[in-house]
Write a protein that holds these residues in place. Sequence first.
Motif, short mmCIF file in Angstrom:
data_model
loop_
_atom_site.label_atom_id
_atom_site.label_comp_id
_atom_site.label_asym_id
_atom_site.label_seq_id
_atom_site.Cartn_x
_atom_site.Cartn_y
_atom_site.Cartn_z
N GLY A 245 0.81 -1.21 0.00
CA GLY A 245 0.00 0.00 0.00
C GLY A 245 0.84 1.26 0.00
O GLY A 245 0.54 2.23 -0.71
N ILE A 246 1.91 1.26 0.80
CA ILE A 246 2.82 2.42 0.83
C ILE A 246 3.46 2.63 -0.53
O ILE A 246 3.58 3.77 -1.01
CB ILE A 246 3.90 2.22 1.92
CG1 ILE A 246 3.26 2.21 3.31
CG2 ILE A 246 4.95 3.32 1.83
CD1 ILE A 246 4.23 1.85 4.41
N PHE A 247 3.89 1.52 -1.18
CA PHE A 247 4.50 1.63 -2.51
C PHE A 247 3.53 2.23 -3.52
O PHE A 247 3.88 3.15 -4.27
CB PHE A 247 4.97 0.25 -2.98
CG PHE A 247 5.46 0.21 -4.40
CD1 PHE A 247 6.67 0.79 -4.74
CD2 PHE A 247 4.70 -0.39 -5.40
CE1 PHE A 247 7.12 0.77 -6.05
CE2 PHE A 247 5.14 -0.41 -6.70
CZ PHE A 247 6.35 0.18 -7.04
N ILE A 248 2.31 1.71 -3.53
CA ILE A 248 1.31 2.23 -4.48
C ILE A 248 1.03 3.70 -4.22
O ILE A 248 0.93 4.52 -5.15
CB ILE A 248 0.01 1.40 -4.38
CG1 ILE A 248 0.26 -0.03 -4.88
CG2 ILE A 248 -1.11 2.04 -5.19
CD1 ILE A 248 -0.89 -0.98 -4.64
N ALA A 249 0.89 4.07 -2.94
CA ALA A 249 0.63 5.46 -2.60
C ALA A 249 1.78 6.36 -3.04
O ALA A 249 1.57 7.47 -3.56
CB ALA A 249 0.41 5.59 -1.09
N MET A 250 3.02 5.88 -2.88
CA MET A 250 4.18 6.68 -3.27
C MET A 250 4.24 6.86 -4.79
O MET A 250 4.55 7.96 -5.29
CB MET A 250 5.46 6.02 -2.75
CG MET A 250 6.70 6.90 -2.85
SD MET A 250 8.16 6.14 -2.09
CE MET A 250 7.69 6.25 -0.35
N VAL A 251 3.93 5.78 -5.52
CA VAL A 251 3.92 5.87 -6.99
C VAL A 251 2.89 6.88 -7.44
O VAL A 251 3.15 7.74 -8.31
CB VAL A 251 3.62 4.48 -7.60
CG1 VAL A 251 3.35 4.62 -9.10
CG2 VAL A 251 4.80 3.54 -7.38
N LEU A 252 1.68 6.82 -6.86
CA LEU A 252 0.62 7.75 -7.25
C LEU A 252 0.99 9.18 -6.88
O LEU A 252 0.70 10.12 -7.63
CB LEU A 252 -0.69 7.35 -6.58
CG LEU A 252 -1.31 6.02 -7.06
CD1 LEU A 252 -2.55 5.68 -6.25
CD2 LEU A 252 -1.66 6.10 -8.55
N ALA A 253 1.65 9.33 -5.73
CA ALA A 253 2.05 10.68 -5.31
C ALA A 253 3.06 11.27 -6.29
O ALA A 253 2.96 12.45 -6.67
CB ALA A 253 2.64 10.62 -3.90
N TYR A 254 4.03 10.46 -6.71
CA TYR A 254 5.02 10.92 -7.69
C TYR A 254 4.35 11.23 -9.03
O TYR A 254 4.70 12.22 -9.70
CB TYR A 254 6.11 9.86 -7.88
CG TYR A 254 7.29 10.00 -6.97
CD1 TYR A 254 8.53 10.40 -7.46
CD2 TYR A 254 7.18 9.75 -5.62
CE1 TYR A 254 9.62 10.54 -6.61
CE2 TYR A 254 8.26 9.88 -4.77
CZ TYR A 254 9.48 10.27 -5.26
OH TYR A 254 10.55 10.41 -4.43
N ALA A 255 3.41 10.37 -9.43
CA ALA A 255 2.76 10.54 -10.73
C ALA A 255 1.84 11.76 -10.75
O ALA A 255 1.67 12.40 -11.79
CB ALA A 255 1.97 9.29 -11.09
#
Length: 446
Positions: A245-255
Amino acid sequence: MLNYIWLGLIGLAVLIGGFTGKIGEVGNASVSSAKLAVELAGGLLGVMTLWLGLMRLADKAGLVKRLGLVLKPIMVWLFPEVPPNHPAMGAIVLNVAANILGLNNAATPLGLRAMNELETLNKRPGVATNAMCMLLAINTSSITLIPVTVIGLLALYHGKNPTVIIGTSLAATAVAHAFAIGTCKLLERTRWSRRQLEETVSSTQTREAHQAAVEGAEIEEKAAQADASLPWVPGSKWILAGVAGIFIAMVLAYACAPSPGETGHAFPLRLIDALSVLVLPWLILLFPLYAVLRRIPVYDEFVEGGKEGFHVILRILPYIVAMLVAVGMFQAAGGMEIITSILSPVTNLLHFPSELVPIALIRPFSSSAALALLANLVSSPAYGPDNLITLMAATFYGCSETTFYVIAVYFGSVGVRKTRHAIPAGLVADIVGPIAAVVICRAVLG
């Protein structure tokens, strides 16, 4: 085949250099190329140590086998002679994934690990198996999702849309990949290729190879049993879910947060850019974390796995030196320019831009030389980063590999001298990739 190619490159270099007055440059190139080979091997040593250590953690924790099951249907078709639960299958899956994501520093160690695992199944030491040839075909024509190096080069020279080549590169590499795999499957059935595989070897060698395969199968069976009995840390599933979940959230935040100065890239492109930045560090975290959750002593096992890197480098160094010296001498003699002029009638007939011929010819031999030629196009006032010719070159730079370097390193790591159909399959990708790139770029960007 490598014997003839290697001797041919050196012989032509000496002859051409003698006739063109560049024999001094040829001699200097032999020394500088040998030094370059040692520098490459030294640079690869650290990366090998890192990824072989991580690979050991993934093996011990059973993660490799689980990943292998994900692509099992495709892998079984591509590698029918490899047992689905063999360690080679998991290493191949990780190698393919690293290539697709553009993690070249990870792909090479993982590919070498896969090649060494395939050698345990080889009953003809020194002769490439069908699975080894397929692994080489996949690596010399791997589908590229994110051509990070080329995008960075276009951005460095202020290209209006550096990521525009992501789509064209994906399409071109898919075409080259399909042709390489198809060629490999066809050639492995030819009488010429089967005869090389079936040539008689000493009974001692055959016996040793068979014993190694038997021992490898026994080790695999014990490892599978050990994996089934490995205890999980309480709450492991929740921990892994939280990390995901943290990884997905970080990817979305960067995107969702474009970089300063970015000119409105579409969200899918920003998402791919975010993945290219975040995947590598998160992979390095995932392997030891998963192993800790299986109660594996991660530091000790990482160090043990990393020790393999030294042995691999020592095995492949002579092969790297041999290939880079031959290529360097041939290039210094002006051999590439002669081949370019000879092929010009054919390239003109195919409407293949003449500016791209040198890059297409040098790419299978030297990645750094091809990148230098591409940089000349990008920085040239006559072309620049947004010119169609430049985008064609940028597209096919990422849709093929340094075929002869990959073959020298991978086969050198297991002592294979009879490469069978691995080189033809790789060269097919080297030919098809640039042609596909030109056609696709004309259709999409022209």
